[in-house]
Design an enzyme around this catalytic site. Structure first.
Site, PDB file in Angstrom:
ATOM      1  CE  LYS A  41     -28.765 -46.828 -42.249  1.00 11.68           C
ATOM      2  NZ  LYS A  41     -28.369 -48.185 -42.680  1.00 11.68           N
TER       3      LYS A  41
ATOM      4  CB  ALA B  56     -26.976 -52.407 -47.315  1.00 13.18           C
ATOM      5  CB  SER B  57     -28.959 -51.449 -43.294  1.00 12.17           C
ATOM      6  OG  SER B  57     -29.423 -50.826 -42.123  1.00 12.17           O
ATOM      7  N   GLY B  58     -29.422 -53.825 -41.980  1.00 13.93           N
ATOM      8  CA  GLY B  58     -29.835 -55.025 -41.271  1.00 13.93           C
ATOM      9  C   GLY B  58     -29.494 -56.304 -42.007  1.00 13.93           C
TER      10      GLY B  58
ATOM     11  N   GLY C 119     -22.530 -53.175 -46.625  1.00 11.68           N
ATOM     12  CA  GLY C 119     -22.130 -52.247 -45.568  1.00 11.68           C
ATOM     13  C   GLY C 119     -23.315 -51.523 -44.989  1.00 11.68           C
TER      14      GLY C 119
END
Length: 542
Positions: free
Chosen positions: A173, A374-376, A396
């Protein structure tokens, strides 16, 4: 039971359809073949901006371009399609969706020609799906490979006495690295190299298959680029060097022999793609007055996810309210959520995921991923019945990152004093005038670890994976759509048209069943002007 207002709307739609058909008879010659001219530009988006009245160009969306190409493939009146390439939309998802549509058009037996003043690697990826590629003698092909650059500002922040305070959960991250590092970390380099490898493979394989070259040859051509027009011709990257006035003659040569119902010599009749879409590809046909046609909601959501309302990014109140209206609308049989988002606020993402889940209980929801989900953004997508991504989609990033910027040193350098009176051991946790204390950092890490655990569990539940399987592909790492498919994070490779076909099937609609596609949210515009402008044939110039 149909209400008077619904009947009036359907009657109005039928009147508009009748006008379209009348104009089509005048604009699209019934006893002559036509070439549809589709203009590819960087301005093509999932949801184009409202156009100005009487503007020279009418903005079109990616879905409209794809629908135009799909309709042309099945239209016996269309002899072929000319792609006038003035650039291509930014983002690999759009490029690959366009390329697939061109491939299907050629598979239908229709020739496709590309004319461009210049081509870069991304434009060439789309163009090489066509039957012929032409550039002017002064043109060039900027085929020089792919590059992913990242800026790091830690050195600048040090000069300003600004100290970033970043906490991350997940080895990969790395969004905060731009603030905390001076160069790329090993983890960041690992995932970026894998992503660029996948995109480069798509580029090489696409050019190789389209130009009938070996992949090794294409790699050599990339290493020797760029090319002026004659060199590109000799390398087999283009088919001819033509001036615009010479294009019609080449189109005649590509045109199929006229069928018996269209006797006479071959001729080239150019029809603007936006006009063709308005008159033919985008015409839903007649609507029953007493019963509505089934509808598919095509919802476009793009940008950073945040709480509240507003026109920028993906606002929870706006999108949640829209999804709730769709959930309650009995005529809507299914939903395609066209999503393009790098993520954002964790709570906002969770609220939107809940809104999607509520719709899933009533009707199918299929996500069509754009360039980045991605993420949220992926958190929201996971709640759908199915996820479609292009091989080049970036997805992702199942991880958590947060923090603040400590401006205390900058304040002192500028001679700015700042004091506070606090009650509570951690009352100043969010102050930008100081960094985190060890206790505050530990507390924040604990909270973020809990959010990360919830993220992993959420993906595991909705993607029918074990927590251990998700953990192996999480840690904040981003993947290409092709890798994500093999890892179980997405269901299939495809774009908007594939997602629409899938949601129709899930809704119980057959291929022959008519359905309306509602593109939402509807942008504010002067009523009717866009439709009227599309009915006005324009003289085409290449």
């Amino acid at each position: 039971m149909a209400y008077p207002l619904q009947i009036a709307r359907r009657a109005g739609a039928n009147l508009a359809s009748a006008v379209r058909r009348a104009v089509a008879q005048a604009a699209l010659p019934r006893k002559a073949g036509i070439w549809v001219v589709v203009r590819l530009t960087p301005a093509i988006e999932d949801l184009p901006p409202p156009h100005l009245p009487f503007a020279r160009e009418v903005p079109v969306s990616l879905l409209e371009v794809l629908e135009t190409l799909e309709a042309a493939a099945a239209d016996p009146q269309v002899d072929g399609v000319l792609l006038r390439c003035d650039g291509v939309p930014a983002g690999w998802s759009k490029l690959l969706s366009l390329r697939r549509a061109v491939e299907r058009l050629r598979e239908s037996g229709k020739p496709v020609a590309v004319y461009a003043e210049s081509l870069d690697a991304e434009s060439l990826l789309v163009a090489t799906a066509a039957s012929a590629i032409w550039i002017p003698p002064s043109g060039h092909v900027l085929l020089v490979g792919l590059s992913a650059e990242t800026f790091f500002v830690r050195g600048l922040l040090d000069h300003l006495d600004v100290r970033p305070e970043v906490i991350r959960i997940g080895t990969h991250k790395t969004a905060g690295d731009r603030l905390t590092r001076r160069s790329m970390s090993a983890e960041d380099r690992e995932q970026l190299e894998a992503l660029v490898d996948d995109l480069f493979a798509e580029l090489v394989d696409g050019i190789a298959s389209g130009r009938k070259l070996e992949p090794a040859t294409v790699r050599e051509l990339i290493d020797r680029g760029p090319y002026h027009a004659q060199a590109a011709l000799e390398a087999g990257l283009v088919d001819a060097c033509l001036y615009p006035d010479e294009v019609d003659e080449r189109l005649v040569a590509l045109s199929p022999p006229p069928p018996q119902e269209r006797p006479g010599p071959r001729r080239v009749r150019l029809v603007d793609g936006s006009l063709y879409h308005g008159l033919r590809a985008g015409d839903p046909g007649w609507r029953p007055l007493l019963a509505g046609l089934p509808r598919i909601a095509y919802v476009v959501a793009r940008g950073a996810i945040h709480r509240g309302a507003g026109s920028g990014g993906i606002a929870t109140e706006n999108l949640s309210a829209l999804l709730e209206r769709i959930r309650r609308d009995e005529e809507v049989r299914g939903v395609v959520l066209r999503l393009d988002s790098p993520g954002g606020d964790g709570t906002a993402s969770d609220l939107l995921s809940r809104a999607v889940s509520l719709v899933v209980r009533e009707k199918p929801v299929v996500v069509s991923m754009g360039d980045v989900v991605a993420s949220g953004g992926y958190y929201v997508a996971a709640a759908a019945d199915a996820i479609f991504a292009e091989a080049g989609t970036v997805t992702g990033s199942i991880g958590v990152v947060g923090g603040k910027v400590d401006l205390g040193g900058l304040y002192r350098r500028l001679g700015v004093g700042r004091e506070s009176v606090e009650r509570g051991a951690r009352a100043g946790l969010l102050s930008e005038a100081r960094g985190f204390t060890p206790a505050e950092r530990a507390a924040l890490r604990e909270q973020m670890a809990a959010i990360y655990g919830g993220f992993v569990a959420h993906v595991a539940e909705h993607r029918s994976l074990s927590v251990e399987e998700v953990e192996r592909v999480a840690q904040g790492r981003v993947w290409s759509g092709a890798r994500a498919r093999s890892l179980g994070l997405v269901d299939a490779i495809g774009g908007p048209l594939e997602a629409l076909r899938d949601v129709r099937s899930r809704a119980g609609l057959r291929d022959t069943d008519r359905a309306l596609v509602d593109v939402l949210p509807r942008l504010p515009q002067v009523p009717g002007l866009r439709s009227l402008l599309r009915l006005i044939p324009r003289r085409l110039g290449l």
